[in-house]
Design a protein around this motif. Structure first.
Motif, mmCIF file in Angstrom:
data_model
loop_
_atom_site.group_PDB
_atom_site.id
_atom_site.type_symbol
_atom_site.label_atom_id
_atom_site.label_comp_id
_atom_site.label_asym_id
_atom_site.label_seq_id
_atom_site.Cartn_x
_atom_site.Cartn_y
_atom_site.Cartn_z
ATOM 1 N N ALA A 171 -9.944 6.229 -4.671
ATOM 2 C CA ALA A 171 -9.271 5.080 -3.581
ATOM 3 C C ALA A 171 -7.744 5.346 -4.718
ATOM 4 O O ALA A 171 -7.688 4.495 -5.423
ATOM 5 N N PRO A 172 -7.451 6.738 -3.847
ATOM 6 C CA PRO A 172 -6.289 6.416 -4.457
ATOM 7 C C PRO A 172 -4.563 5.799 -4.409
ATOM 8 O O PRO A 172 -3.556 5.702 -5.039
ATOM 9 N N SER A 173 -5.371 4.994 -3.765
ATOM 10 C CA SER A 173 -4.127 3.751 -3.431
ATOM 11 C C SER A 173 -4.222 3.146 -4.335
ATOM 12 O O SER A 173 -3.193 1.912 -4.793
ATOM 13 N N GLY A 174 -4.990 3.138 -5.351
ATOM 14 C CA GLY A 174 -5.312 2.037 -6.996
ATOM 15 C C GLY A 174 -4.152 2.902 -7.375
ATOM 16 O O GLY A 174 -4.778 1.999 -8.785
ATOM 17 N N LEU A 175 -4.057 3.782 -7.561
ATOM 18 C CA LEU A 175 -3.278 4.593 -8.752
ATOM 19 C C LEU A 175 -2.019 3.982 -8.589
ATOM 20 O O LEU A 175 -1.052 3.225 -7.437
ATOM 21 N N ASP B 124 0.838 -1.391 0.300
ATOM 22 C CA ASP B 124 -0.393 -0.014 0.012
ATOM 23 C C ASP B 124 0.892 1.238 -0.089
ATOM 24 O O ASP B 124 1.711 1.148 0.697
ATOM 25 N N PHE C 19 -9.030 10.902 -6.697
ATOM 26 C CA PHE C 19 -10.131 9.993 -6.580
ATOM 27 C C PHE C 19 -10.417 9.305 -5.825
ATOM 28 O O PHE C 19 -10.455 9.922 -4.517
ATOM 29 N N TRP D 233 2.181 8.728 -11.365
ATOM 30 C CA TRP D 233 1.255 7.464 -10.798
ATOM 31 C C TRP D 233 -0.443 7.869 -11.862
ATOM 32 O O TRP D 233 -0.274 9.230 -12.879
ATOM 33 N N ALA E 12 -4.019 6.581 -13.145
ATOM 34 C CA ALA E 12 -4.878 6.253 -12.662
ATOM 35 C C ALA E 12 -5.598 4.924 -13.286
ATOM 36 O O ALA E 12 -5.206 4.098 -14.558
ATOM 37 N N THR E 13 -6.499 3.724 -12.829
ATOM 38 C CA THR E 13 -6.991 2.352 -12.978
ATOM 39 C C THR E 13 -8.323 1.826 -12.619
ATOM 40 O O THR E 13 -8.380 2.818 -11.938
ATOM 41 N N TYR F 262 -0.230 11.765 -12.586
ATOM 42 C CA TYR F 262 -0.617 12.650 -11.644
ATOM 43 C C TYR F 262 -0.227 13.090 -10.915
ATOM 44 O O TYR F 262 1.259 11.606 -10.367
ATOM 45 N N SER G 73 -8.278 2.716 -9.171
ATOM 46 C CA SER G 73 -7.898 3.938 -7.824
ATOM 47 C C SER G 73 -9.405 4.979 -8.387
ATOM 48 O O SER G 73 -10.207 5.446 -8.305
#
Length: 270
Positions: free
Chosen positions: A188-192, A65, A186, A200, A202-203, A102, A206
């Motif tokens: 869920a920024p941890s998903g970047l 994470d 975002f 980073w 986006a996925t 980002y 995120s």
């Protein structure tokens, strides 16, 4: 079985050491965000297994994470060094590939075409504004200062205001706001996805970016002439390094013990 259980432990310890080493290596990297590893246990059993006889067979890496807490703010004095005092990410677009990135690294400059860019040439994105400085759209555009104004005067410099407004000044003393810094947020920024260079992408985890101007909603304000440093705490990482080392040593010792037991069984005489 104990060999494989301890081998999993060794691999996990090695991964943890790699994560900590990467954090320490980037302790002075502008806009860097530290990572943390999470483990999960593995058990051998089925629905029909006696719950009192289920045994563990090691552990595995559950996730790595990212921690997006704010890093220390360092003053530089450069007008295009900007930091976000709060949540949000700067948005950049590579003019060649068209890819959007980002970042929290606000180290920008200007190229020969008047575009505000990073060191790799990606262009900072802003929200368009009207003559009064009001945002007219939430669709970002390239930040570009015209090299001459309507009266034909040459461009002189730019400043960035707390509300994200980028103001270009000209030789005749006039000024013009070219837009407000577009901050991306975002769910869920941890998903970047980390792609290097403090960038980073986006996925699906995120989600897509929701854009806004600094100071609005959950977005932070802009600090001009400043940069956000790495949020790595060296003392904390050193403690984690010692713990990971002990973790590795303990699993190595378990393998050594299992080897001795196996050798003892092989040497038994009937």
């Amino acid at each position: 079985m104990s060999f494989y259980t301890s081998l999993n432990g060794l691999k996990n310890a090695q991964t943890e050491l790699s994560v900590i080493a990467n954090n320490l290596a980037n302790a002075e990297t502008t806009g860097f965000k530290k990572s943390r590893i999470n483990f999960a246990d593995i058990v051998a059993g089925t629905a029909s297994t006696n719950p009192k006889l289920v045994k563990g067979i090691g552990s595995t890496v559950l996730s790595i994470d990212q921690n997006f807490t704010l890093g220390p703010i360092q003053q530089t004095g450069s007008s295009l060094d900007i930091a976000i005092n709060g949540e949000g990410f700067f948005t950049k677009v590579n003019p060649v590939s068209g890819k959007t990135f980002y970042t929290r690294n606000g180290n920008f400059g200007m190229d020969g075409g008047g575009f505000v860019t990073d060191a790799q040439g990606s262009r900072l994105q802003v929200l368009p504004v009207d003559a009064a400085g009001n945002v007219t759209s939430t669709t970002p555009i390239d930040a570009q200062a015209p090299l001459t104004n309507g009266a034909g005067s040459d461009f002189v410099a730019v400043i960035v205001k707390t509300d994200g407004g980028i103001v270009a000044s000209y030789a005749d003393g006039s000024t013009s706001e070219i837009g407000k810094v577009a901050l991306g947020g975002f769910v869920a920024p941890s998903g970047l996805l980390q792609v290097g260079g403090q960038d980073w992408q986006a996925t699906g985890i995120s989600g897509t970016a929701a854009y806004g101007q600094p100071g609005a909603a959950r977005f932070g304000t802009i600090l001009s002439g400043s940069l956000e440093g790495s949020n790595v705490d060296i003392a904390e990482e050193m403690v984690g390094l010692i713990t990971a080392q002990r973790y590795f040593q303990a699993n190595a010792k378990a393998i050594d013990t299992a080897t001795q037991l196996s050798q003892t069984i092989v040497n038994l005489r009937t």
